[in-house]
Design a protein around this motif. Sequence first.
Motif, PDB file in Angstrom:
ATOM      1  N   ARG A  68     -43.197  -6.670  22.587  1.00  0.00           N
ATOM      2  CA  ARG A  68     -42.475  -5.421  22.090  1.00  0.00           C
ATOM      3  C   ARG A  68     -41.608  -5.659  21.334  1.00  0.00           C
ATOM      4  N   ALA A  80     -49.366  -2.554  19.570  1.00  0.00           N
ATOM      5  CA  ALA A  80     -49.027  -1.119  20.284  1.00  0.00           C
ATOM      6  C   ALA A  80     -49.261  -0.854  21.784  1.00  0.00           C
ATOM      7  N   GLN A  81     -48.692  -0.223  22.023  1.00  0.00           N
ATOM      8  CA  GLN A  81     -47.958   0.163  23.630  1.00  0.00           C
ATOM      9  C   GLN A  81     -49.217  -0.238  24.581  1.00  0.00           C
ATOM     10  N   LYS A  82     -50.139   0.129  23.959  1.00  0.00           N
ATOM     11  CA  LYS A  82     -51.509  -0.010  25.065  1.00  0.00           C
ATOM     12  C   LYS A  82     -52.180  -1.419  24.892  1.00  0.00           C
ATOM     13  N   LEU A 117     -47.376   4.239  28.211  1.00  0.00           N
ATOM     14  CA  LEU A 117     -47.638   4.772  27.353  1.00  0.00           C
ATOM     15  C   LEU A 117     -47.029   6.479  26.975  1.00  0.00           C
ATOM     16  N   SER A 118     -46.783   6.243  25.856  1.00  0.00           N
ATOM     17  CA  SER A 118     -46.316   7.265  25.179  1.00  0.00           C
ATOM     18  C   SER A 118     -47.628   8.095  24.958  1.00  0.00           C
ATOM     19  N   LYS A 119     -47.522   9.600  24.598  1.00  0.00           N
ATOM     20  CA  LYS A 119     -49.103   9.771  24.786  1.00  0.00           C
ATOM     21  C   LYS A 119     -49.126  10.408  22.480  1.00  0.00           C
ATOM     22  N   LYS A 120     -50.319  10.006  22.332  1.00  0.00           N
ATOM     23  CA  LYS A 120     -50.605   9.799  20.943  1.00  0.00           C
ATOM     24  C   LYS A 120     -50.994  10.807  20.292  1.00  0.00           C
ATOM     25  N   LYS A 121     -50.979  11.511  19.320  1.00  0.00           N
ATOM     26  CA  LYS A 121     -51.303  12.945  19.527  1.00  0.00           C
ATOM     27  C   LYS A 121     -53.089  12.676  18.074  1.00  0.00           C
ATOM     28  N   VAL A 122     -53.406  13.166  18.729  1.00  0.00           N
ATOM     29  CA  VAL A 122     -55.093  12.470  17.456  1.00  0.00           C
ATOM     30  C   VAL A 122     -55.035  13.110  16.617  1.00  0.00           C
ATOM     31  N   ASP A 123     -54.861  12.357  15.118  1.00  0.00           N
ATOM     32  CA  ASP A 123     -54.750  12.583  13.730  1.00  0.00           C
ATOM     33  C   ASP A 123     -56.333  12.836  13.998  1.00  0.00           C
TER      34      ASP A 123
END
Length: 193
Positions: A68, A80-82, A117-123
């Motif tokens: 991290r 990345a977190q994933k 994991l935090s939610k990632k907004k779709v771009d």
Amino acid sequence: REIAKERTDFAAFIREIWFPICICDGEHKPTTIDFNRNISIIIANYFSGKAIQSINGTDLQKYLIYLRTKYRTSQGKPLAQKTIRHHYCTLANIFFYAMKQECILKNPMDKVDCPKLSKKKVDALSAEQAKQFFSLIDDCPIAFRCMLNLLITTGSRRGKLMGLQWGDIDFDHYVIADKRNVPYTPASGIVVS
């Protein structure tokens, strides 16, 4: 007592036992093999010189913190977190296999919490951006234009799009079935799966 006295080099265990037997077993796709190879190299390098029997939960938590905070990709970017979660899962698989083979008495992963994991907004493109994009591809060859249209309108991945065949399209019901994937890895090249 015999297991407790053993000293199995962790990096050698990964390279010579776990990876060939559990990953290169003929059941995994080339992309899975390549992915696990890359992760296991990072793990083996970090724990170089340590015996699998001496690694504890604290060592593994320190490794996840290292990923991290300090580790950087070849492009100089943090993981990345994933990806960090993939490292956690790979470690869990390695230590589960080590227990199964009676190399260790206790699984140190039992003491380590799975990274959240935090939610990632779709771009995604806005309607205006998509309209502009479509206006710019009019001069492209028809096959390439069709692929770009499908990528934008369906959200399909490149590998899935490359595996598409005419039989996968149901024109009556307006349905496209993604039955194949065409991944690329340096080791295996392009593979249809």
